[in-house]
Design a protein around this motif. Sequence first.
Motif, mmCIF file in Angstrom:
data_model
loop_
_atom_site.group_PDB
_atom_site.id
_atom_site.type_symbol
_atom_site.label_atom_id
_atom_site.label_comp_id
_atom_site.label_asym_id
_atom_site.label_seq_id
_atom_site.Cartn_x
_atom_site.Cartn_y
_atom_site.Cartn_z
ATOM 1 N N THR A 138 12.747 6.299 3.361
ATOM 2 C CA THR A 138 12.703 5.295 4.429
ATOM 3 C C THR A 138 11.312 5.138 5.023
ATOM 4 O O THR A 138 11.091 4.273 5.864
ATOM 5 C CB THR A 138 13.681 5.651 5.556
ATOM 6 N N ARG A 139 10.363 5.996 4.589
ATOM 7 C CA ARG A 139 8.995 5.951 5.142
ATOM 8 C C ARG A 139 7.986 6.039 3.993
ATOM 9 O O ARG A 139 7.406 7.088 3.742
ATOM 10 C CB ARG A 139 8.781 7.083 6.146
ATOM 11 N N VAL A 140 7.805 4.930 3.300
ATOM 12 C CA VAL A 140 6.947 4.895 2.113
ATOM 13 C C VAL A 140 5.769 3.963 2.348
ATOM 14 O O VAL A 140 5.942 2.801 2.762
ATOM 15 C CB VAL A 140 7.731 4.425 0.871
ATOM 16 N N GLY A 141 4.578 4.457 2.073
ATOM 17 C CA GLY A 141 3.367 3.643 2.124
ATOM 18 C C GLY A 141 2.624 3.710 0.814
ATOM 19 O O GLY A 141 2.742 4.696 0.071
ATOM 20 N N VAL A 142 1.879 2.673 0.491
ATOM 21 C CA VAL A 142 1.049 2.663 -0.715
ATOM 22 C C VAL A 142 -0.341 2.172 -0.332
ATOM 23 O O VAL A 142 -0.518 1.474 0.668
ATOM 24 C CB VAL A 142 1.641 1.775 -1.833
ATOM 25 N N GLY A 143 -1.318 2.545 -1.131
ATOM 26 C CA GLY A 143 -2.679 2.115 -0.831
ATOM 27 C C GLY A 143 -3.624 2.494 -1.936
ATOM 28 O O GLY A 143 -3.254 3.174 -2.900
ATOM 29 N N GLY A 144 -4.853 2.069 -1.781
ATOM 30 C CA GLY A 144 -5.859 2.397 -2.770
ATOM 31 C C GLY A 144 -7.067 1.492 -2.652
ATOM 32 O O GLY A 144 -7.139 0.607 -1.785
ATOM 33 N N ILE A 145 -7.996 1.740 -3.542
ATOM 34 C CA ILE A 145 -9.248 0.991 -3.606
ATOM 35 C C ILE A 145 -9.254 0.151 -4.873
ATOM 36 O O ILE A 145 -8.856 0.618 -5.935
ATOM 37 C CB ILE A 145 -10.457 1.956 -3.608
ATOM 38 N N SER A 146 -9.681 -1.105 -4.781
ATOM 39 C CA SER A 146 -9.902 -1.965 -5.929
ATOM 40 C C SER A 146 -8.626 -2.158 -6.745
ATOM 41 O O SER A 146 -7.663 -2.742 -6.268
ATOM 42 C CB SER A 146 -11.060 -1.402 -6.774
ATOM 43 N N TYR A 147 -8.596 -1.632 -7.974
ATOM 44 C CA TYR A 147 -7.409 -1.779 -8.822
ATOM 45 C C TYR A 147 -6.180 -1.173 -8.143
ATOM 46 O O TYR A 147 -5.073 -1.713 -8.224
ATOM 47 C CB TYR A 147 -7.678 -1.098 -10.163
ATOM 48 N N GLY A 148 -6.367 -0.062 -7.453
ATOM 49 C CA GLY A 148 -5.264 0.543 -6.720
ATOM 50 C C GLY A 148 -4.813 -0.304 -5.555
ATOM 51 O O GLY A 148 -3.620 -0.318 -5.202
ATOM 52 N N ALA A 149 -5.736 -1.037 -4.935
ATOM 53 C CA ALA A 149 -5.389 -1.906 -3.811
ATOM 54 C C ALA A 149 -4.560 -3.097 -4.268
ATOM 55 O O ALA A 149 -3.537 -3.438 -3.660
ATOM 56 C CB ALA A 149 -6.664 -2.381 -3.118
ATOM 57 N N ILE A 162 8.661 -0.160 0.321
ATOM 58 C CA ILE A 162 7.296 0.003 0.809
ATOM 59 C C ILE A 162 7.178 -0.658 2.178
ATOM 60 O O ILE A 162 7.383 -1.856 2.329
ATOM 61 C CB ILE A 162 6.293 -0.612 -0.189
ATOM 62 N N LYS A 163 6.839 0.146 3.183
ATOM 63 C CA LYS A 163 6.796 -0.335 4.556
ATOM 64 C C LYS A 163 5.376 -0.566 5.080
ATOM 65 O O LYS A 163 5.187 -1.248 6.085
ATOM 66 C CB LYS A 163 7.502 0.660 5.480
ATOM 67 N N ALA A 164 4.374 0.011 4.414
ATOM 68 C CA ALA A 164 2.989 -0.147 4.879
ATOM 69 C C ALA A 164 2.042 -0.077 3.692
ATOM 70 O O ALA A 164 2.280 0.670 2.731
ATOM 71 C CB ALA A 164 2.631 0.928 5.904
ATOM 72 N N VAL A 165 0.951 -0.849 3.768
ATOM 73 C CA VAL A 165 -0.031 -0.940 2.695
ATOM 74 C C VAL A 165 -1.437 -0.845 3.290
ATOM 75 O O VAL A 165 -1.708 -1.447 4.341
ATOM 76 C CB VAL A 165 0.094 -2.272 1.921
ATOM 77 N N ALA A 166 -2.319 -0.112 2.621
ATOM 78 C CA ALA A 166 -3.753 -0.135 2.924
ATOM 79 C C ALA A 166 -4.474 -0.550 1.654
ATOM 80 O O ALA A 166 -4.578 0.229 0.704
ATOM 81 C CB ALA A 166 -4.237 1.224 3.407
ATOM 82 N N ALA A 167 -4.928 -1.800 1.614
ATOM 83 C CA ALA A 167 -5.577 -2.367 0.429
ATOM 84 C C ALA A 167 -7.070 -2.496 0.710
ATOM 85 O O ALA A 167 -7.484 -3.324 1.523
ATOM 86 C CB ALA A 167 -4.969 -3.722 0.089
ATOM 87 N N LEU A 168 -7.882 -1.689 0.027
ATOM 88 C CA LEU A 168 -9.312 -1.619 0.287
ATOM 89 C C LEU A 168 -10.091 -2.155 -0.912
ATOM 90 O O LEU A 168 -9.842 -1.761 -2.046
ATOM 91 C CB LEU A 168 -9.711 -0.168 0.575
ATOM 92 N N SER A 169 -11.018 -3.062 -0.642
ATOM 93 C CA SER A 169 -11.770 -3.742 -1.702
ATOM 94 C C SER A 169 -10.819 -4.367 -2.712
ATOM 95 O O SER A 169 -10.965 -4.208 -3.928
ATOM 96 C CB SER A 169 -12.739 -2.773 -2.404
ATOM 97 N N VAL A 241 0.408 -4.782 6.408
ATOM 98 C CA VAL A 241 -0.725 -4.767 5.469
ATOM 99 C C VAL A 241 -2.052 -4.656 6.213
ATOM 100 O O VAL A 241 -2.363 -5.487 7.071
ATOM 101 C CB VAL A 241 -0.736 -6.036 4.599
ATOM 102 N N LEU A 242 -2.822 -3.636 5.870
ATOM 103 C CA LEU A 242 -4.206 -3.513 6.307
ATOM 104 C C LEU A 242 -5.113 -3.795 5.118
ATOM 105 O O LEU A 242 -4.920 -3.208 4.052
ATOM 106 C CB LEU A 242 -4.482 -2.122 6.873
ATOM 107 N N ILE A 243 -6.082 -4.685 5.302
ATOM 108 C CA ILE A 243 -7.035 -5.021 4.248
ATOM 109 C C ILE A 243 -8.438 -4.692 4.743
ATOM 110 O O ILE A 243 -8.829 -5.099 5.840
ATOM 111 C CB ILE A 243 -6.966 -6.511 3.869
#
Length: 503
Positions: A138-149, A162-169, A241-243
């Motif tokens: 119930t508390r899943v986040g995903v994130g990463g840089i570039s291809y991972g984002a 998926i409840k939250a995302v941090a997408a960087l570059s 979503v955080l970018i």
Amino acid sequence: MIQITEDRVRRSLPLLAALLTTLVLAAPAHAAPGVAVTYETIPGQGGTPLKAFVVQPTGRGAGPFPLLVLPSSWGVNDIEYVGAAAKLAYQSGYSVISYTSRGFHDSAGTIDVAGPDTIADVSRVIDWGVAHAAGDVTRVGVGGISYGAGQSLLAAAADPRIKAVAALSTWTDLARSLYPNDTVSNQAVELLLAAGRLTGRPGPVLTDAEAAYRQGRFADVLPISPPRSPATKAASIKAAVLIGNAWNDGLFPPGQVTDFFTALDAPKRLMLSPGDHATAELFGAAGLPNEIWESAGRWFDHYLKGVDNGVDREAPVRLRPNNGGAWRDYPSWRAVTTRTDTTTLTAERIGTGWPTIAESGTVLVSGALQGFLKLPTGVATPLVDRNAAAVWRGPAHPTASTVGGTPRAHLTVTTTATTTLFAYLYEVNPLGLGALITHKPVTLAGAATRTIDLDLEPTLWTVAAGNRLVLVVDTVDARYGSASRLGGGVAFGADSTLSVPRS
């Protein structure tokens, strides 16, 4: 780049775990909370083995813990986020999985360019994390840089867990990133292809795309873009979503990101700062102090753990001027621009296919110099060849001002053959020395007269008192492919204008 083998990783795990615990975390000897690091094989989509570092909190009970899944960048392996994962596990109690994306390094399969199998892998890693790493479904986040984002955004559109995302570059539109206005971003494409060959196993999609590119048929690659572009799936993304991207990103420029961010209908934050691809957040992935990763941590804390840290009440848009200065907050991307100044451009005629000293710089290098050392891509405008480039000088600014938003060149253009134009907007001092603020290419097919609205990349830039804005348009740039040939000509009509957004 050294490939990490399973045996080598297993031999180094005790040392790695010790270093993470004693150096990165610096926990006192009597403190019960800590982290456990293991190297695992996780079945991805179709059972494809994916290699991963799994970092779990210790001394906090048996869980379940909020789960973070971090797919690796293009050409990078699972060690990429271990430093950040250790901090997140130790300080905030997350169970974190940093894994090598399908087709790269020690993970099996082939590179499908964020295709269906790669995106499904994110969900399979979530499954495994819930079953084997004490992850809370119930508390899943995903994130990463570039291809991972990009994978993280695409996975959020497909997996409602998926409840939250941090997408960087991140990219949000592959075609706009690598083929802006029908112009191939050669340096970016070559860099990605080389990294794919050196560190992974290209699958049919990537192999066919490279063949088309080498044969000058890049337009034939465009059909792979929509299903691999988060911009086409914005309505399906309900996660917060955080970018975080850079103004000078040479792979995924900011215009495609600001449009995607505006289209999102979910809790969201946009952070744009000086630098090039992955430079703003690179050290944070290793666990070093970094304001982008700290913001991502607060984002996950609020939307996965319910921590009342105020991120939901802070400004959704945070921008740092590309040529230096403190962060500025805005209620939306559109609010960055408060007015627009429009200048009429004089009629000009130039020849095509001849380079000038006006250039957009080198991918990864120029933006990094801007971000770390405040060294912009420069030009001496008196030395720009007026036979090969049109140059329009604006008035000197009596006081300091800010360019904020997306500049637009409205051009009436007559071409004698297929031609590529490169537009550069500079801040120029009284000596004629300029710093590149933003730029954009466009390729115009055939001999014709037409009117175009050329949006340059968005920016936030402070213009010093006494300086002026100068627009330069030529037909050759080393970063891009150009259809311009020697002997052709371009005429710009007197009804052309330059619109500059002000903040």
